[in-house]
Design an enzyme around this catalytic site. Structure first.
Site, PDB file in Angstrom:
ATOM      1  NE  ARG A 180      -2.177   0.719   4.019  1.00 40.12           N
ATOM      2  CZ  ARG A 180      -1.438   1.357   4.926  1.00 40.12           C
ATOM      3  NH1 ARG A 180      -0.882   2.511   4.654  1.00 40.12           N
ATOM      4  NH2 ARG A 180      -1.237   0.827   6.115  1.00 40.12           N
ATOM      5  CG  HIS A 238      -5.725   2.106   6.906  1.00 40.61           C
ATOM      6  ND1 HIS A 238      -5.891   0.837   6.417  1.00 40.61           N
ATOM      7  CD2 HIS A 238      -6.884   2.426   7.550  1.00 40.61           C
ATOM      8  CE1 HIS A 238      -7.093   0.393   6.756  1.00 40.61           C
ATOM      9  NE2 HIS A 238      -7.708   1.333   7.441  1.00 40.61           N
ATOM     10  CE1 TYR A 278       1.693   2.353   8.819  1.00 41.82           C
ATOM     11  CE2 TYR A 278       0.493   4.004  10.089  1.00 41.82           C
ATOM     12  CZ  TYR A 278       0.630   3.231   8.950  1.00 41.82           C
ATOM     13  OH  TYR A 278      -0.287   3.325   7.942  1.00 41.82           O
TER      14      TYR A 278
HETATM   15  C1  LIG Z   1     -14.118  -6.425  12.456  1.00 43.57           C
HETATM   16  C2  LIG Z   1     -13.306  -5.189  12.325  1.00 43.57           C
HETATM   17  N1  LIG Z   1     -12.298  -4.961  13.183  1.00 43.57           N
HETATM   18  C3  LIG Z   1     -11.529  -3.851  13.068  1.00 43.57           C
HETATM   19  C4  LIG Z   1     -11.781  -2.943  12.084  1.00 43.57           C
HETATM   20  C5  LIG Z   1     -10.920  -1.691  11.941  1.00 43.57           C
HETATM   21  N2  LIG Z   1     -10.094  -1.810  10.749  1.00 43.57           N
HETATM   22  C6  LIG Z   1     -10.411  -1.167   9.610  1.00 43.57           C
HETATM   23  S1  LIG Z   1      -9.317  -1.483   8.388  1.00 43.57           S
HETATM   24  C7  LIG Z   1      -8.385  -2.468   9.377  1.00 43.57           C
HETATM   25  C8  LIG Z   1      -7.128  -3.128   8.848  1.00 43.57           C
HETATM   26  C9  LIG Z   1      -7.374  -4.119   7.763  1.00 43.57           C
HETATM   27  O1  LIG Z   1      -6.153  -4.514   7.219  1.00 43.57           O
HETATM   28  P1  LIG Z   1      -6.065  -5.444   5.956  1.00 43.57           P
HETATM   29  O2  LIG Z   1      -7.044  -6.562   6.072  1.00 43.57           O
HETATM   30  O3  LIG Z   1      -4.649  -5.811   5.795  1.00 43.57           O
HETATM   31  O4  LIG Z   1      -6.559  -4.533   4.741  1.00 43.57           O
HETATM   32  P2  LIG Z   1      -5.908  -3.213   4.137  1.00 43.57           P
HETATM   33  O5  LIG Z   1      -6.556  -2.062   4.842  1.00 43.57           O
HETATM   34  O6  LIG Z   1      -4.447  -3.260   4.376  1.00 43.57           O
HETATM   35  O7  LIG Z   1      -6.260  -3.218   2.704  1.00 43.57           O
HETATM   36  C10 LIG Z   1      -8.945  -2.552  10.649  1.00 43.57           C
HETATM   37  C11 LIG Z   1      -8.359  -3.331  11.763  1.00 43.57           C
HETATM   38  C12 LIG Z   1     -12.865  -3.207  11.210  1.00 43.57           C
HETATM   39  N3  LIG Z   1     -13.179  -2.368  10.207  1.00 43.57           N
HETATM   40  N4  LIG Z   1     -13.591  -4.334  11.327  1.00 43.57           N
END
Ligand SMILES: Cc1ncc(C[n+]2csc(CCOP(=O)(O)OP(=O)(O)O)c2C)c(N)n1
Ligand SMILES: [Mg+2]
Length: 369
Positions: free
Chosen positions: A267, A271, A280
């Site tokens: 990425r 985020h 970070y």
């Molecule tokens: C069940 C749940 N827990 C926590 C969150 C908060 N949250 C939003 S995005 C994220 C990280 C997701 O990371 P990844 O699966 O690697 O996807 P990326 O954003 O890197 O594409 C989190 C923990 C959420 N949206 N849903």
């Protein structure tokens, strides 16, 4: 009693999950020696993949601009992940269902979801996400990991209806740590569901690095435990992503069950627009990955096989400009929908409770007007 334990239905050769990602085009744009998969697509297909990646980048940039100009509260950029998204979606049939997380603009574009429809989601309009299902794409999923189960359910439904369609669950590296993702993978393998799990390992789940998501050799290696094939692919190589997804979808379509694909990518942006990644991760790391940007790499490859031309670039720029203008116009100028429809579209006939809530909201809105 050990003697009563049955052999697993599926057996997977543990050696099949290689740590080295499949790569068809090296970062310098030259073809690799990988011979198992094809890269000799017709020139139109090669050009089409380039166009989709470049237009995705342009739309993504316009989304960020709109957010910075105060037109959107939030946006999650897919910058750097265009090859993973386009390659994985381009080899599928239009009737194969996609279950996205929230970052899959490339896959949406490929499926013909309009910039206005994508913009409605990030603008937070109540009907954001409507129209996606017409293109066999589920609405985006903010709760991490839940849509993996939906993808398996849809795959099992196709199985029971005797259809030969495949479903794809787009998961992030972080999503693979969720219980729902485990349940989905396990259910899919036990029921031999025609579902492909496409994990975009973009190295980060907000501020948590992928090293905190798993202690095994890779995300793909978890496939061994589920009794399904697992494969790592260079997620910044569009032709490699196309090839491994084509193979997995074909296997699923022929009754061969699910596959876990780990696309190793990055990425490049924050985020979301609310995030400050400098807190970070180091600039060095970002620079290393920026040098592996999927778009210039693929353009160099296309130049070497005489597919890239000034004309192609011009076509891409024209389409990108048109779609960005459409996105901007629709995001800013589309009038809000009648909020009453939010209640009217839940059931065929509105329930008394919903009717009461509808009346209450309408009365409050009337006071404000
Ligand atoms: C069940 C749940 N827990 C926590 C969150 C908060 N949250 C939003 S995005 C994220 C990280 C997701 O990371 P990844 O699966 O690697 O996807 P990326 O954003 O890197 O594409 C989190 C923990 C959420 N949206 N849903
Ligand atoms: Mg991630």
């Amino acid at each position: 009693m050990a003697g009563s334990i049955q052999a697993p239905v599926t057996s997977v050769d543990e050696g099949r999950v290689a740590l080295e990602p499949i790569q068809l085009v090296a970062p310098d744009g030259t073809p690799t020696t990988e011979a198992r998969y094809r890269r000799d697509h017709p020139p139109e297909t090669l050009a089409w993949l380039y166009e989709l990646m470049a237009v995705t980048r342009a739309l993504d940039t316009e989304f960020v601009n709109l957010q910075r100009q105060g037109e959107l509260a939030l946006f999650a950029s897919c910058r750097g992940q265009e090859a993973a998204q386009i390659g994985s979606a381009a080899c599928l049939r239009k009737t194969d269902w996609l279950f996205p997380q929230y970052r899959e603009i490339g896959a949406f574009l490929l499926r013909g979801i309009t910039p206005a429809q994508m913009g409605a989601v990030w603008r937070g309009r109540w009907h954001g996400g409507l129209g996606f299902t017409d293109k066999c794409v589920a609405p985006i999923s903010i709760p991490i990991g839940t849509h993996g189960l939906h993808a398996v359910g849809a795959a099992m439904a196709a199985q029971r209806l005797g259809e030969d369609s495949v479903t794809v669950a787009y998961l992030g590296d972080g999503a693979t740590s969720e219980g729902d993702a485990h349940e989905a993978l396990n259910l899919a393998s036990v029921y031999n569901a025609p579902c492909v799990f496409f994990v975009q390992n973009n190295q980060w789940a907000i501020s948590v690095p992928v090293s905190r998501q798993q202690a095994g050799p890779s995300i793909a290696h978890r496939a061994i435990g589920y009794g399904m094939p697992g494969i790592r692919v260079d997620g910044n190589d569009v032709l490699a992503c196309y090839a491994v997804m084509a193979e997995a979808a074909d296997r699923a379509r022929r009754g061969g069950g699910p596959t876990l694909i780990e696309a190793v990518t990055y990425r490049l942006g924050p985020h979301t627009t609310s995030d400050d990644p400098t807190r970070y991760r180091s600039q060095d790391e970002v620079d290393r990955w920026a040098a592996l940007d999927p778009i210039p790499r693929y353009r160099t490859y296309l130049q070497s096989v005489d597919v890239w031309t000034e004309r192609l670039e011009h076509r891409v720029e024209t389409r990108a400009a048109r779609l960005c203008a459409e996105l901007r116009d629709a995001t800013i100028n589309t009038p809000d929908m009648d909020v009453g429809e939010l209640f009217d579209t839940v059931y065929a006939d509105i329930t008394p409770d919903l009717q009461a809530q509808r009346d209450q909201l309408m009365a409050e809105l009337a006071k404000e007007a």
